[in-house]
Write a protein that holds these residues in place. Structure first.
Motif, short mmCIF file in Angstrom:
data_model
loop_
_atom_site.label_atom_id
_atom_site.label_comp_id
_atom_site.label_asym_id
_atom_site.label_seq_id
_atom_site.Cartn_x
_atom_site.Cartn_y
_atom_site.Cartn_z
N HIS A 133 20.81 21.59 13.77
CA HIS A 133 22.27 21.88 13.80
C HIS A 133 22.88 19.72 14.09
O HIS A 133 22.32 19.20 15.70
CB HIS A 133 22.68 22.41 15.03
CG HIS A 133 24.54 22.20 14.62
ND1 HIS A 133 25.25 23.64 14.67
CD2 HIS A 133 25.47 20.99 15.36
CE1 HIS A 133 26.23 23.03 14.82
NE2 HIS A 133 26.74 21.43 15.01
N HIS A 187 24.44 16.02 13.49
CA HIS A 187 26.24 15.53 12.31
C HIS A 187 25.40 13.63 11.37
O HIS A 187 25.17 13.20 12.04
CB HIS A 187 27.01 15.34 13.09
CG HIS A 187 27.55 16.53 13.76
ND1 HIS A 187 28.54 16.88 12.77
CD2 HIS A 187 27.28 17.52 14.41
CE1 HIS A 187 28.88 18.37 13.49
NE2 HIS A 187 27.98 18.65 14.73
N ASP A 195 22.59 17.63 17.66
CA ASP A 195 23.71 18.24 17.40
C ASP A 195 24.80 17.07 18.54
O ASP A 195 25.29 16.89 19.35
CB ASP A 195 24.42 19.76 18.62
CG ASP A 195 26.22 19.31 18.03
OD1 ASP A 195 26.44 18.80 17.20
OD2 ASP A 195 26.21 20.46 19.18
N HIS A 208 25.19 27.26 18.98
CA HIS A 208 25.43 26.91 20.14
C HIS A 208 25.07 28.11 20.20
O HIS A 208 24.05 28.35 21.59
CB HIS A 208 26.85 26.22 20.26
CG HIS A 208 27.06 24.48 19.77
ND1 HIS A 208 26.00 24.21 19.48
CD2 HIS A 208 28.31 24.29 18.48
CE1 HIS A 208 26.63 22.90 17.74
NE2 HIS A 208 28.12 24.21 17.50
N PRO A 248 26.23 20.15 10.04
CA PRO A 248 27.26 21.42 10.16
C PRO A 248 28.24 20.45 9.51
O PRO A 248 29.12 21.74 10.30
CB PRO A 248 26.72 21.40 11.71
CG PRO A 248 26.30 20.28 12.35
CD PRO A 248 25.75 19.60 11.33
ZN LIG Z 1 27.68 19.81 15.97
#
Ligand SMILES: [Zn+2]
Length: 545
Positions: A74, A76, A441, A378, A233
């Motif tokens: 995960h 970005h 993340d 998460h 994600p």
């Molecule tokens: Zn995220």
């Protein structure tokens, strides 16, 4: 032990190393690559010598330990790439530095072109310890709209930006947003929540050609840290096209598994129509770029996660849920029926509980689904009952220790010390039998070994150790970050371990992470990274024959 192909064939690469951790329990001393794949391994340093011919690059790397390249569950990459196209104010340490960068950008920009800043700045890093004012931004760039977003949900704008967005003295606050005002009723330039998006909607998106180039350079920075695959994600359909541009132009230095956002602002029918109109389903693509699935966002983050108990610093607030559970159950059910996998952001315990209701409703409607079809992103706050429920239902969880590493100081304020220590208890999840996949993340290239160190020590950037009882060991952390994510991506047959027949995604380290001193682990960086039999990072030309 030696595993060689049935038919003798000559290798493109024969790499001999100090150790090669397969991640399936074996340790080898050499690995043979042909084309994009691993074709042979041996625990004997000379075990593959008879597969080397004159065209074989023989790499002696006895000083290195090889692992499968990391697969981030995960992260970005799109937003991190986008950030490189923004005006870089993140390192400013005073208001003057901040506005100086904006003035310089404005002087290079076309008339009336928007000045959009990077988003990781914070006023607490300024000597003045306050936000820049509207007047200061006006002085910095009087003729250009300036939007200085800070994180996802807050910004400071100048007068030209407010004007371009049609925000006048009498404009009311938008739903879920706030236009900041001075004591005399005038605007102060600050924008919160919906007001940020209202102004940002008038700013131009980066051109696809720029975005594809940025994906190339940014993915190279991840590869330089040992990353081979990123599950992306949250992207729009336009951003998916930019990914395809980058793929077609051979710019990608990591494999990408994107998720397409289903916005909670859509009506049920519009969401189902959007999914219907995609004309594809999970798994479509190739080894480099393959659609993972759809993304839903159930709650907020540090300041908006849906909690069972109120926030520590705001007793009247327990966060927010973005989705009506019945609507989301119907949309997810329609998606799963069409062959889509779904991952849903759920940070707080109330969000996780609500998401379990939704996913259980989907399974009740459509019947049992394969593992890693309905995924919890998460699940930062859970209790044993929630964890047992997710495990019993077969819903996998993606976990991102770097969020705690990066945000622990803020979490101590908003969630309090007890909840902060309980964030993402990997030991509890694993003891109960969960399927987990590790990632970051953190929206910028982040050293996977710092992540591994964090999972093993529960150490954070600026708030010390948080919940040392939830630590796991290095081998387990590495496994969650390789084979774990390969399973999440439904590619366990193709990626995640050093195994003949799998893709040759490898990373070489100057120390063995399984034997290294924990104090050294956080700073350990690769000597080279290979993706599909091709070097994506090799500064010292170790892979040159
Ligand atoms: Zn995220």
């Amino acid at each position: 032990m030696t595993r060689q192909p049935a038919e003798p064939l000559l290798l493109d690469y024969l790499i001999r190393a100090g150790g090669i951790h397969s991640m399936t329990g074996e340790t080898y001393r050499c690995v043979g690559l042909r084309g994009p794949e691993i074709v042979a391994v041996s625990a004997d340093l000379a075990g593959l010598d008879d597969l080397a011919g004159t065209g074989t690059a023989v790499i002696d790397a006895g000083d290195l330990t090889l692992l499968p390249a990391f697969a981030d569950s995960h992260e970005h990459l799109m937003e991190a790439s986008n950030n490189t196209l923004l005006v870089p104010v993140d390192t400013a340490r005073s208001i003057a530095e901040f506005t100086g960068v904006i003035t310089a950008a404005a002087s290079d920009a076309a008339p009336e072109e928007w000045i959009l800043t990077s988003i990781s700045w914070h006023e607490s890093n300024f000597a003045e310890n306050r936000l820049p004012t509207l007047a200061e931004l006006d002085a910095a760039a009087p003729d250009h709209p300036v939007l200085a977003r800070r994180g996802g949900h807050f910004a400071v704008a100048n007068s030209a930006a407010l004007q371009a967005a049609g925000i006048g003295p009498d404009t009311p606050d938008p739903p879920g947003g706030k236009i900041g005002r001075l004591g005399d009723g005038g605007r102060d330039g600050t924008l919160e929540g919906g007001a940020v998006y209202q102004v940002a909607a008038f700013a131009p998106e980066p051109a696809r050609v720029k975005l594809a180039d940025a994906l190339g350079t940014t993915s190279a920075a991840y590869a330089a840290l040992g990353v081979g695959t990123i599950r992306e994600p949250l992207i729009s359909l336009d951003e998916f096209l930019a990914y395809q541009d980058a793929r077609d132009q051979q710019l990608l230095n990591v494999r990408v598994r994107p998720m397409i956002l289903i916005d909670s602002k859509l009506t049920e029918d519009a969401a189902v129509a959007l999914i219907d109109g995609l004309g594809a389903r999970s798994g479509f693509g190739d080894d480099l770029l393959r659609i993972w699935g759809l993304k839903f966002v159930m709650d907020g983050g540090v300041e908006g996660a849906a909690m069972e108990q109120p926030y520590a610093n705001r007793p009247g607030n327990s966060g927010h849920l973005n989705w009506d559970p019945a609507a989301m159950t119907r949309i997810c059910g329609e998606a799963v029926r069409r062959g889509w996998r779904v991952g849903t952001h759920a940070v707080g315990d109330r969000a996780v509980r609500t998401l379990l209701d939704v996913y259980e409703g989907v399974v009740a409607e459509v019947g049992p689904v394969p593992p890693w079809t309905l995924v919890i992103e998460h699940a930062m706050l859970t209790d044993a009952a929630l964890r047992d429920r997710a495990i019993r239902d077969g819903f996998g969880v993606t976990v991102q220790f770097p969020v705690l590493w990066n945000m622990a100081s803020e979490m101590l304020v908003t969630w309090g010390p007890d909840r902060t220590r309980q964030i993402t208890p990997l030991d509890q999840w694993l003891a109960a039998g969960a399927s987990l996949a590790a990632g970051t993340d953190i929206v910028r290239p982040f050293n996977p070994m710092t992540n591994v160190w964090g999972m093993v020590t529960r150490g954070t950037k600026s708030a010390g150790i948080q919940g040392s009882e939830h630590a796991i060991d290095v081998a387990t952390a590495l496994r969650l970050y390789t084979v774990g994510t390969a399973a999440l991506n439904h590619e366990q047959h193709r990626l995640g371990s050093v195994t003949p027949g799998k893709l040759a995604d490898l990373v070489g380290y100057p120390a063995d992470p399984l034997a290294a001193d924990l104090d050294d682990l956080a700073e350990l960086t690769p000597a080279f990274t290979i993706m599909g039999g091709r070097a994506t990072y090799d500064p010292d030309k170790r892979l040159a024959p």
